[in-house]
Structure formats: C-alpha cells, structure tokens
Design a protein around this motif. Structure first.
Motif, PDB file in Angstrom:
ATOM      1  N   SER A  91       0.885  -1.160   0.139  1.00  0.00           N
ATOM      2  CA  SER A  91      -0.078   0.058  -0.100  1.00  0.00           C
ATOM      3  C   SER A  91       0.813   1.419  -0.186  1.00  0.00           C
ATOM      4  CB  SER A  91      -0.814  -0.116   1.309  1.00  0.00           C
ATOM      5  OG  SER A  91      -0.235   0.116   2.568  1.00  0.00           O
TER       6      SER A  91
ATOM      7  N   ILE B 104       1.177   5.265   1.496  1.00  0.00           N
ATOM      8  CA  ILE B 104       0.869   6.374   2.444  1.00  0.00           C
ATOM      9  C   ILE B 104       0.054   7.412   1.625  1.00  0.00           C
ATOM     10  CG2 ILE B 104       2.374   5.519   4.119  1.00  0.00           C
ATOM     11  CD1 ILE B 104       3.729   8.404   3.642  1.00  0.00           C
ATOM     12  N   PRO B 105      -0.940   8.136   2.345  1.00  0.00           N
ATOM     13  CA  PRO B 105      -1.759   9.083   1.378  1.00  0.00           C
ATOM     14  C   PRO B 105      -0.617  10.195   0.790  1.00  0.00           C
ATOM     15  CG  PRO B 105      -2.791   8.665   3.190  1.00  0.00           C
ATOM     16  CD  PRO B 105      -1.577   7.875   3.575  1.00  0.00           C
ATOM     17  N   ARG B 106       0.374  10.402   1.258  1.00  0.00           N
ATOM     18  CA  ARG B 106       1.219  11.608   0.344  1.00  0.00           C
ATOM     19  C   ARG B 106       2.521  10.894   0.037  1.00  0.00           C
ATOM     20  NH1 ARG B 106       0.669  16.714  -0.018  1.00  0.00           N
ATOM     21  NH2 ARG B 106       1.855  16.386  -1.597  1.00  0.00           N
TER      22      ARG B 106
ATOM     23  N   ARG C 108      -2.571  14.137  -2.524  1.00  0.00           N
ATOM     24  CA  ARG C 108      -3.174  13.211  -1.493  1.00  0.00           C
ATOM     25  C   ARG C 108      -3.825  11.934  -2.021  1.00  0.00           C
ATOM     26  NH1 ARG C 108      -6.923  11.281   2.027  1.00  0.00           N
ATOM     27  NH2 ARG C 108      -6.282  10.704   4.000  1.00  0.00           N
ATOM     28  N   ASN C 109      -3.843  10.780  -1.729  1.00  0.00           N
ATOM     29  CA  ASN C 109      -4.842   9.741  -2.296  1.00  0.00           C
ATOM     30  C   ASN C 109      -5.218   9.102  -0.837  1.00  0.00           C
ATOM     31  OD1 ASN C 109      -3.889   9.332  -5.005  1.00  0.00           O
ATOM     32  ND2 ASN C 109      -1.782   8.742  -4.070  1.00  0.00           N
ATOM     33  N   ALA C 110      -6.668   8.759  -1.050  1.00  0.00           N
ATOM     34  CA  ALA C 110      -7.315   8.439  -0.149  1.00  0.00           C
ATOM     35  C   ALA C 110      -6.641   7.005   0.586  1.00  0.00           C
ATOM     36  CB  ALA C 110      -8.760   7.982  -0.354  1.00  0.00           C
ATOM     37  N   ARG C 111      -6.649   6.980   1.763  1.00  0.00           N
ATOM     38  CA  ARG C 111      -5.975   5.777   2.720  1.00  0.00           C
ATOM     39  C   ARG C 111      -6.786   4.504   2.477  1.00  0.00           C
ATOM     40  NH1 ARG C 111      -2.149   5.716   6.525  1.00  0.00           N
ATOM     41  NH2 ARG C 111      -2.598   7.947   7.011  1.00  0.00           N
ATOM     42  N   GLU C 112      -6.199   3.461   1.884  1.00  0.00           N
ATOM     43  CA  GLU C 112      -6.694   2.065   1.608  1.00  0.00           C
ATOM     44  C   GLU C 112      -7.209   1.349   3.024  1.00  0.00           C
ATOM     45  OE1 GLU C 112      -5.149   1.497  -2.731  1.00  0.00           O
ATOM     46  OE2 GLU C 112      -4.143   0.358  -1.080  1.00  0.00           O
ATOM     47  N   GLU C 113      -8.217   1.084   3.276  1.00  0.00           N
ATOM     48  CA  GLU C 113      -8.562   0.302   4.613  1.00  0.00           C
ATOM     49  C   GLU C 113      -9.084  -0.999   4.364  1.00  0.00           C
ATOM     50  OE1 GLU C 113     -11.300   2.710   6.423  1.00  0.00           O
ATOM     51  OE2 GLU C 113     -10.356   4.569   6.651  1.00  0.00           O
TER      52      GLU C 113
END
Length: 242
Positions: free
Chosen positions: A70, A72-74, A79-84
C-alpha cells in the motif's frame, strides 16, 4: 511494426544501464521480526516481516508467505485516500500478489514448518519502481525473519533457498533503459518488471508495450539490462544483511 526510438539523454543524466542510487537500511524498526527501509532514487519503501505460528486453513503441514502493498496518502504529489481493510484498489491488489508470488519462490515451505510470514510493504514516497523496490526490500525483511526464527529454535533449518530481487526496465526516448523513475515510466514506450534469483533465473517478467509494440531484439536487450541491475541489487542486499 516496431517503432524506432532515437536515443537521447535520460532526464537525470544516468547511463542507460545505470541504476538509481540504492540504499538499504536493515532492522529499521524494533517490533517486527524483519524490518527494512529501501530507497531507490526518490522511491522509499518500508518492508516489514511478521512471524506467525500458524498457517492458512487450506495449507497442510507446510509454511506460507503472503504480502500486502500500500501507499501512504502523500507518497505521491497529491494526497490519495487511505486504503482500509480489504477495500484496496486493483493496482494495490495486483502488486501485493506479485510480491507474494516472488517471495514465495525464495522459500522451502517444508523447512518452514507450520509457520507463516506476513510481508507488509508501505510506500513512503513514490518515484517509480515501487513494486520492484518492495520485492527487493521484502526479500531482505524475509531473510531477517528467517534468521530470527533460527536463533529462537522455531525452525530446525534455514528455509530461505533463493535470494530474490526485482528491477524495472523499459524503452523510452533514450532507448532501452534500466530502473525507470516516474518521469520515464509515465512516458515509456515499453514498461517491464523483472524478478530474478541469485543465479539469474527468472521468477516473473511483467512487460507491456504501452505506446508501441517491442521487438524480440528489444526484449533480449531489456532482459540483459534487468539481469545486470538485479545482480547489482543482490549485492546491495548482501551488503545490507552483513
């Protein structure tokens, strides 16, 4: 019909067969059984290995290695959305599977016993080659976990049978090149990721003609470049593991 591309200088001035500067820091964090920070040019990936005294229910008396990737968002410019949880995008899933397949080739599952290693690859900064850096760093994290298990008597013998590394190659305006950064990768005519063992045998080859098809001679040249780059990366792994 294959398109001919005139050779020109690479954006960062490297030679066509030159890797980006690569640094590997072993034992990067304290908690995991294996932990490696790998930096390839502007790409930085934290690879951790977690030991578990269990195996998936479908496995029978043999170990297993699985991987998760994965960003990280930055990790990128925006910024990309955090994968959960399991809500990963298809790219992350595909790369996770590549890392897992590649690292499983390193392992003797019978020698591993009824144990499992989770490899987590978190991209801290992305500038091309994140999946190949994850394989290269992930192998060293797996190596650390194997040493940890041996020291504690959790396995009777070393279950690592192959040294694994990976590198990208491609066809750009500069011709066939080794270890593409993001600028090159985003504009490449051909993009390829190559995973190899310490003897130069191929574990996986992912190649795509992005903007034009590629010839058999170009394929041969790309695989030669990858073999050179992987040999140098495996030396980096050995130096970091001392």
């Amino acid at each position: 019909m294959t398109t001919n591309h005139s050779a020109s200088r690479r954006p960062d001035g490297r030679e066509r067969d030159e890797l980006r500067p690569c640094k590997i820091w072993p034992h990067w964090t304290n908690n995991p059984e294996g932990s490696v920070l790998i930096e390839c040019g502007g790409t930085r990936v934290l690879c951790t290995a977690s030991w578990a005294n269990r195996i998936p229910s479908w496995r029978k008396c043999m170990g297993w290695v699985t991987a998760d990737y994965s960003m990280i968002p930055r990790a990128t410019g925006e910024r990309n959305a955090r994968e959960e949880g399991t809500a990963k995008n298809s790219r992350s899933q595909e790369i996770s599977r590549l890392i897992g397949r590649s690292l499983r080739m390193a392992v003797d599952f019978k020698a591993m016993g009824n144990n499992m290693v989770y490899i987590d690859c978190d991209v801290l900064q992305a500038d091309g080659g994140t999946r190949t850096a994850s394989v290269t760093g992930g192998w060293l994290a797996l190596r650390e976990a194997a040493d940890w298990a041996l020291e504690r008597g959790l396995v009777e013998e070393d279950f690592i049978r192959h040294q694994i590394s990976a590198v990208s190659v491609g066809v750009t305006e500069a011709g066939e090149v080794l270890d593409l950064d993001y600028t090159e990768d985003s504009r490449a005519f051909t993009d390829m990721n190559v995973v190899q063992t310490e003897s130069g045998e191929f574990v996986e080859i992912q190649g795509t003609g992005e903007r034009s098809p590629f010839s058999s001679s170009q394929l041969s040249s790309l695989l030669s470049l990858a073999s050179k780059g992987n040999k140098e990366l495996r030396q980096k792994q050995r130096e970091a593991g001392k």
